[in-house]
Design a protein around this motif. Structure first.
Motif, PDB file in Angstrom:
ATOM      1  N   THR A 153      50.176  90.013  42.608  1.00 39.93           N
ATOM      2  CA  THR A 153      49.454  90.378  43.978  1.00 39.93           C
ATOM      3  C   THR A 153      49.353  89.436  45.135  1.00 39.93           C
ATOM      4  N   LEU A 156      52.803  88.322  46.759  1.00 36.26           N
ATOM      5  CA  LEU A 156      53.051  89.356  47.934  1.00 36.26           C
ATOM      6  C   LEU A 156      52.190  89.380  49.121  1.00 36.26           C
ATOM      7  N   ALA A 159      53.150  86.360  51.090  1.00 34.43           N
ATOM      8  CA  ALA A 159      54.379  86.533  51.801  1.00 34.43           C
ATOM      9  C   ALA A 159      54.129  87.119  52.932  1.00 34.43           C
ATOM     10  N   MET A 160      53.263  88.546  52.729  1.00 37.65           N
ATOM     11  CA  MET A 160      53.038  89.599  54.026  1.00 37.65           C
ATOM     12  C   MET A 160      52.325  88.886  54.994  1.00 37.65           C
ATOM     13  N   TRP A 238      51.750  96.850  45.842  1.00 34.04           N
ATOM     14  CA  TRP A 238      53.050  95.848  45.698  1.00 34.04           C
ATOM     15  C   TRP A 238      53.854  96.134  46.945  1.00 34.04           C
ATOM     16  N   LEU A 239      54.407  97.528  46.775  1.00 35.51           N
ATOM     17  CA  LEU A 239      55.610  97.748  47.509  1.00 35.51           C
ATOM     18  C   LEU A 239      55.219  97.738  49.021  1.00 35.51           C
ATOM     19  N   ALA A 242      55.279  94.069  50.074  1.00 32.62           N
ATOM     20  CA  ALA A 242      56.599  93.685  50.035  1.00 32.62           C
ATOM     21  C   ALA A 242      57.167  94.147  51.228  1.00 32.62           C
ATOM     22  N   ALA A 245      56.316  92.394  54.212  1.00 35.15           N
ATOM     23  CA  ALA A 245      56.609  90.900  54.487  1.00 35.15           C
ATOM     24  C   ALA A 245      58.064  90.986  54.557  1.00 35.15           C
ATOM     25  N   VAL A 246      58.985  91.749  54.352  1.00 27.41           N
ATOM     26  CA  VAL A 246      60.412  91.458  54.385  1.00 27.41           C
ATOM     27  C   VAL A 246      60.638  91.954  56.016  1.00 27.41           C
TER      28      VAL A 246
END
Length: 264
Positions: A153, A156, A159-160, A238-239, A242, A245-246
């Protein structure tokens, strides 16, 4: 002269990435505003919740527990401060000072420069996570079996937030304006994420928007993993993190410029 002016003129020779990483660490520590918001401000809030806990200790019932509410709130605020005040505004300030323009005259790639920001900031984040996880373990909120899920958690979520911070830095040009905007946006996002106030008390339309904010998914996952509060499906959170973040990272790399007037 800033610490970053001493970085190597190319990112192709051995050790260049490490030198750039050390220069970014020095820049972060020497900036008093970043140092305060990244390292001191979260500690002040943690002390506040500890004090509230002594005034209103939990009796094991269903009442408000300041520590159970405060631990995920402080961790999320610490991560956001690190991503916004410790990453976005220093980058904007470096652009204003002309340091990024100097780096842009070297073979240094944008991706190398952006990635070199990460190690020291992730190290700080790990320290913050360790301290607050220890507090959660000591109070019995964090189950040892949930530590692995908590790490996913937080990875991610970081990263976000970092990707979003880089995106802000890529588009904004005035450090003072950025500080003002982020100083307003951060408490609003924290409030709407439900870490300080339950979403149930918000008006219907505001609540509908708040429930779908990426930071709300992060806050919900943190509360589940860190202090054992029931929430929505953790995989969904999480999705969402993620995906954001990407998308934000790709946009930050594409839009990042060394100077205000750089042509694409």
């Amino acid at each position: 002269m800033t610490a970053l002016t001493a970085v190597p003129d190319t990112d192709r020779r051995p050790g260049a990435f490490a030198e750039l990483t050390r220069a970014n660490a020095r820049e972060l520590i020497r900036d008093p505003r970043s140092f305060f918001f990244v390292l001191i401000f979260p500690l002040v809030f943690m002390a506040m919740f500890l004090f509230m806990g002594t005034l209103n200790p939990s009796d094991g019932g269903g009442g408000f527990d300041p520590m159970r509410a405060g631990i995920p709130a402080v961790l999320m605020m610490a991560f956001m401060s690190l991503a916004f005040f410790g990453t976005a505004t220093p980058l904007i300030s470096l652009r204003q000072k002309g340091t990024l323009r100097m780096l842009g005259t070297t073979p240094l790639r944008r991706t190398t420069f952006i990635l070199a920001q990460a190690p020291v900031r992730f190290a700080i984040a790990i320290g913050q996570l360790a301290a607050l996880s220890a507090a959660a373990l000591a109070t019995g909120f964090l189950e040892p079996s949930a530590i692995g899920r908590l790490l996913v958690t937080c990875a991610l979520g970081l990263a976000m937030l970092f990707s979003t911070g880089y995106l802000v830095a890529a588009r904004m040009r005035n450090a003072e304006l950025a500080n003002g905007v982020l100083a307003l946006a951060m408490p609003v996002l924290l409030m709407l994420s439900g870490v300080f106030l339950p979403l149930e008390i918000l008006p219907g339309t505001v609540r509908a928007v708040a429930e779908h904010l990426p930071t709300t998914y992060f806050a919900d996952a943190l509360r589940q993993d860190l202090v054992g509060v029931a929430g929505g499906p953790i995989v969904t959170a999480w999705l969402v993190m993620a995906g954001v973040a990407v998308a934000a990272a790709a946009a930050a790399v594409a839009l990042f410029s060394w100077t205000d007037g750089e042509k694409r």
